[in-house]
Motif scaffolding. Structure first.
Motif, mmCIF file in Angstrom:
data_model
loop_
_atom_site.group_PDB
_atom_site.id
_atom_site.type_symbol
_atom_site.label_atom_id
_atom_site.label_comp_id
_atom_site.label_asym_id
_atom_site.label_seq_id
_atom_site.Cartn_x
_atom_site.Cartn_y
_atom_site.Cartn_z
ATOM 1 N N VAL A 78 0.847 -1.193 0.000
ATOM 2 C CA VAL A 78 0.000 0.000 0.000
ATOM 3 C C VAL A 78 0.880 1.239 0.000
ATOM 4 C CG1 VAL A 78 -1.972 1.152 1.072
ATOM 5 C CG2 VAL A 78 -1.609 -1.303 1.447
ATOM 6 N N GLY A 79 0.601 2.168 -0.901
ATOM 7 C CA GLY A 79 1.434 3.358 -0.988
ATOM 8 C C GLY A 79 0.639 4.617 -1.174
ATOM 9 N N CYS A 80 1.272 5.707 -0.827
ATOM 10 C CA CYS A 80 0.724 7.039 -1.036
ATOM 11 C C CYS A 80 1.796 7.861 -1.721
ATOM 12 C CB CYS A 80 0.338 7.649 0.306
ATOM 13 S SG CYS A 80 0.058 9.419 0.253
ATOM 14 N N SER A 81 1.447 8.568 -2.777
ATOM 15 C CA SER A 81 2.358 9.477 -3.449
ATOM 16 C C SER A 81 3.625 8.754 -3.914
ATOM 17 C CB SER A 81 2.671 10.666 -2.535
ATOM 18 O OG SER A 81 3.243 11.717 -3.259
ATOM 19 N N THR A 82 4.793 9.151 -3.414
ATOM 20 C CA THR A 82 6.030 8.517 -3.865
ATOM 21 C C THR A 82 6.038 7.023 -3.557
ATOM 22 O OG1 THR A 82 8.442 8.817 -3.912
ATOM 23 C CG2 THR A 82 7.398 8.884 -1.747
ATOM 24 N N GLY A 83 5.339 6.628 -2.492
ATOM 25 C CA GLY A 83 5.225 5.206 -2.178
ATOM 26 C C GLY A 83 4.560 4.423 -3.289
ATOM 27 N N SER A 84 3.587 5.046 -3.946
ATOM 28 C CA SER A 84 2.886 4.385 -5.048
ATOM 29 C C SER A 84 3.799 4.126 -6.235
ATOM 30 C CB SER A 84 1.689 5.240 -5.495
ATOM 31 O OG SER A 84 0.717 5.329 -4.475
ATOM 32 N N LEU A 85 4.810 4.976 -6.411
ATOM 33 C CA LEU A 85 5.746 4.785 -7.521
ATOM 34 C C LEU A 85 6.698 3.624 -7.258
ATOM 35 C CD1 LEU A 85 6.690 8.483 -8.379
ATOM 36 C CD2 LEU A 85 4.861 7.061 -9.320
ATOM 37 N N LEU A 86 7.007 3.391 -5.992
ATOM 38 C CA LEU A 86 7.923 2.304 -5.642
ATOM 39 C C LEU A 86 7.258 0.928 -5.711
ATOM 40 C CD1 LEU A 86 9.534 4.076 -2.568
ATOM 41 C CD2 LEU A 86 10.850 3.253 -4.536
ATOM 42 N N LEU A 87 5.993 0.857 -5.339
ATOM 43 C CA LEU A 87 5.337 -0.426 -5.112
ATOM 44 C C LEU A 87 5.302 -1.386 -6.296
ATOM 45 C CD1 LEU A 87 2.314 0.539 -2.839
ATOM 46 C CD2 LEU A 87 4.626 -0.138 -2.208
ATOM 47 N N PRO A 88 4.953 -0.939 -7.519
ATOM 48 C CA PRO A 88 4.874 -1.907 -8.625
ATOM 49 C C PRO A 88 6.181 -2.653 -8.852
ATOM 50 C CG PRO A 88 3.816 0.151 -9.242
ATOM 51 C CD PRO A 88 4.527 0.411 -7.950
ATOM 52 N N HIS A 89 7.304 -1.983 -8.677
ATOM 53 C CA HIS A 89 8.600 -2.611 -8.900
ATOM 54 C C HIS A 89 8.992 -3.506 -7.724
ATOM 55 C CE1 HIS A 89 9.127 0.041 -12.367
ATOM 56 N NE2 HIS A 89 8.615 0.975 -11.603
ATOM 57 N N ARG A 123 3.596 -3.552 -19.592
ATOM 58 C CA ARG A 123 2.430 -4.446 -19.497
ATOM 59 C C ARG A 123 2.829 -5.782 -18.885
ATOM 60 N NH1 ARG A 123 -2.141 -2.843 -22.213
ATOM 61 N NH2 ARG A 123 -1.879 -0.990 -23.547
ATOM 62 N N ASP A 124 4.050 -6.234 -19.189
ATOM 63 C CA ASP A 124 4.530 -7.488 -18.604
ATOM 64 C C ASP A 124 4.678 -7.354 -17.091
ATOM 65 O OD1 ASP A 124 4.597 -8.723 -21.060
ATOM 66 O OD2 ASP A 124 6.736 -8.376 -21.394
ATOM 67 N N ASP A 125 5.154 -6.192 -16.628
ATOM 68 C CA ASP A 125 5.255 -5.951 -15.185
ATOM 69 C C ASP A 125 3.883 -6.032 -14.535
ATOM 70 O OD1 ASP A 125 8.015 -5.505 -15.307
ATOM 71 O OD2 ASP A 125 7.765 -3.352 -15.654
ATOM 72 N N PHE A 126 2.911 -5.416 -15.187
ATOM 73 C CA PHE A 126 1.550 -5.414 -14.648
ATOM 74 C C PHE A 126 0.992 -6.836 -14.582
ATOM 75 C CE2 PHE A 126 -3.092 -5.092 -15.544
ATOM 76 C CZ PHE A 126 -3.479 -4.495 -14.350
ATOM 77 N N GLU A 127 1.206 -7.617 -15.634
ATOM 78 C CA GLU A 127 0.723 -8.996 -15.642
ATOM 79 C C GLU A 127 1.444 -9.845 -14.602
ATOM 80 O OE1 GLU A 127 -1.886 -10.107 -17.117
ATOM 81 O OE2 GLU A 127 -2.250 -8.175 -18.105
ATOM 82 N N MET A 128 2.723 -9.554 -14.359
ATOM 83 C CA MET A 128 3.481 -10.298 -13.349
ATOM 84 C C MET A 128 2.914 -10.053 -11.955
ATOM 85 S SD MET A 128 7.576 -10.216 -12.451
ATOM 86 C CE MET A 128 8.001 -10.606 -14.151
ATOM 87 N N ILE A 129 2.502 -8.809 -11.689
ATOM 88 C CA ILE A 129 1.891 -8.502 -10.401
ATOM 89 C C ILE A 129 0.665 -9.382 -10.178
ATOM 90 C CG2 ILE A 129 0.608 -6.727 -9.133
ATOM 91 C CD1 ILE A 129 2.516 -4.656 -10.407
ATOM 92 N N ARG A 130 -0.110 -9.560 -11.236
ATOM 93 C CA ARG A 130 -1.312 -10.390 -11.128
ATOM 94 C C ARG A 130 -0.967 -11.871 -10.986
ATOM 95 N NH1 ARG A 130 -6.292 -8.136 -14.753
ATOM 96 N NH2 ARG A 130 -6.587 -6.212 -13.572
ATOM 97 N N GLU A 131 0.020 -12.321 -11.746
ATOM 98 C CA GLU A 131 0.420 -13.721 -11.667
ATOM 99 C C GLU A 131 0.968 -14.080 -10.294
ATOM 100 O OE1 GLU A 131 3.193 -14.344 -14.804
ATOM 101 O OE2 GLU A 131 1.719 -13.932 -16.397
#
Length: 301
Positions: free
Chosen positions: A35-46, A118-126
């Motif tokens: 869970v992130g807010c602001s700059t935290g949201s930018l870090l989370l997907p990676h 898009r591959d990063d996004f799909e990996m999050i789901r997988e």
């Protein structure tokens, strides 16, 4: 389930990145909820996909031009740090364009799209990671939590961008008849969201000192005074967020571990200096490695 929560903090996100590098790479933590807010949201997907080196490269090389398509202020580097003032020409440009803000951050939206594939996004789901962005709905005056499982790729990138937009200096995101901005205006440290999503162990990175300096220097122009006002608001919201998190943790017997910054990193977190951010990333990593968190541990009955 394990959760990672990262507060807002603009360029100070580099320090959070250093702590997260230790937690993810050295400690081997695999977080189910992020869970992130602001700059935290930018870090989370990676962090959710384990691509720490990728986000580290971004955070230690990003500049003002990577964030602002129209910057609302001028920055002058001095021996004591930075002096900031309003860029009247650029604010006039946004006024003539009919923009509702003093500056625009379309370059940041482009950076997000280029860094999250898009591959990063799909990996999050997988991997079944639940990445949650905190946004402020300015139209309905509510805080919303956007789950990656409820997004397509385009929305995912746009909500990450919306969560970071510190209005009125950055763009406002419009969707479904509502205007959205930085989640920190309502929930700067979204511990509550992690606990409501059934986290049983929570690591929290707060980009402020546990005992912040109370007396700030006087604001010398409208821009610096406005920033100080927002900083005051964020501090009050942060106190509320941590208090709610601790009380919920005690009530539910959940382990909460909090990492604060050991000092005040900057007076203006909207200044993106690659050299400073590289130092903060390494400082955050070493701090987490050698110091450890403040723990609120509750053993089950």
């Amino acid at each position: 389930m394990k959760a990672l929560v990262i507060s807002g903090g603009g360029s100070k996100g580099a320090f959070a990145g250093g702590i997260a590098e230790y937690l993810v790479k050295d400690c081997g933590n695999n977080y189910d909820i992020l869970v992130g807010c602001s700059t935290g949201s930018l870090l989370l997907p990676h962090l959710a996909t384990g691509k720490v080196d990728k986000i580290k490269k971004i955070y230690t090389s990003v500049t003002q031009k990577d964030i602002f398509s129209i910057s609302p202020f001028r920055i002058n580097k001095t021996l004591k740090g930075y002096d900031t003032s309003i860029n009247h020409f650029n604010t006039l440009r946004t006024f003539l364009k009919g923009c509702p803000t003093f500056g625009e951050s379309e370059n940041l939206r482009r950076l997000i799209r280029n860094s999250i594939s898009r591959d990063d996004f799909e990996m999050i789901r997988e991997l079944k990671r639940n990445v949650i962005f905190t946004v402020s709905n300015l139209t309905e005056q509510t805080v919303e939590y956007i789950h990656s499982s409820n997004c397509d790729y385009e929305d995912f990138c746009n909500w990450a961008w919306a969560s970071t937009n510190f209005v009125p200096f950055m763009s406002v995101f419009e969707k479904n008849g509502c205007q959205y901005a930085d989640g920190g205006f309502g929930s700067h440290i979204p511990i509550y969201c992690a606990l409501e999503n059934n986290a049983c162990q929570v690591d929290v990175i707060i980009l402020e000192n546990e005992h912040p300096i109370r007396k700030q220097p006087l604001g010398r122009n409208a821009f610096s005074l406005l920033l100080k006002t927002f900083r005051f608001m964020a501090t009050q919201i942060s106190i509320k967020d941590v208090m709610i998190g601790k009380l919920m943790g005690i009530n539910r017997r959940i382990d909460i571990r909090i990492y604060y910054t050991p000092r005040q990193l900057t007076d203006n977190s909207l200044i993106f200096d690659p050299e400073l951010m590289s130092q903060w990333w390494e400082e955050g990593y070493q701090y987490a490695k050698t110091t450890g968190p403040i723990c609120y541990c509750h053993q089950p009955v």
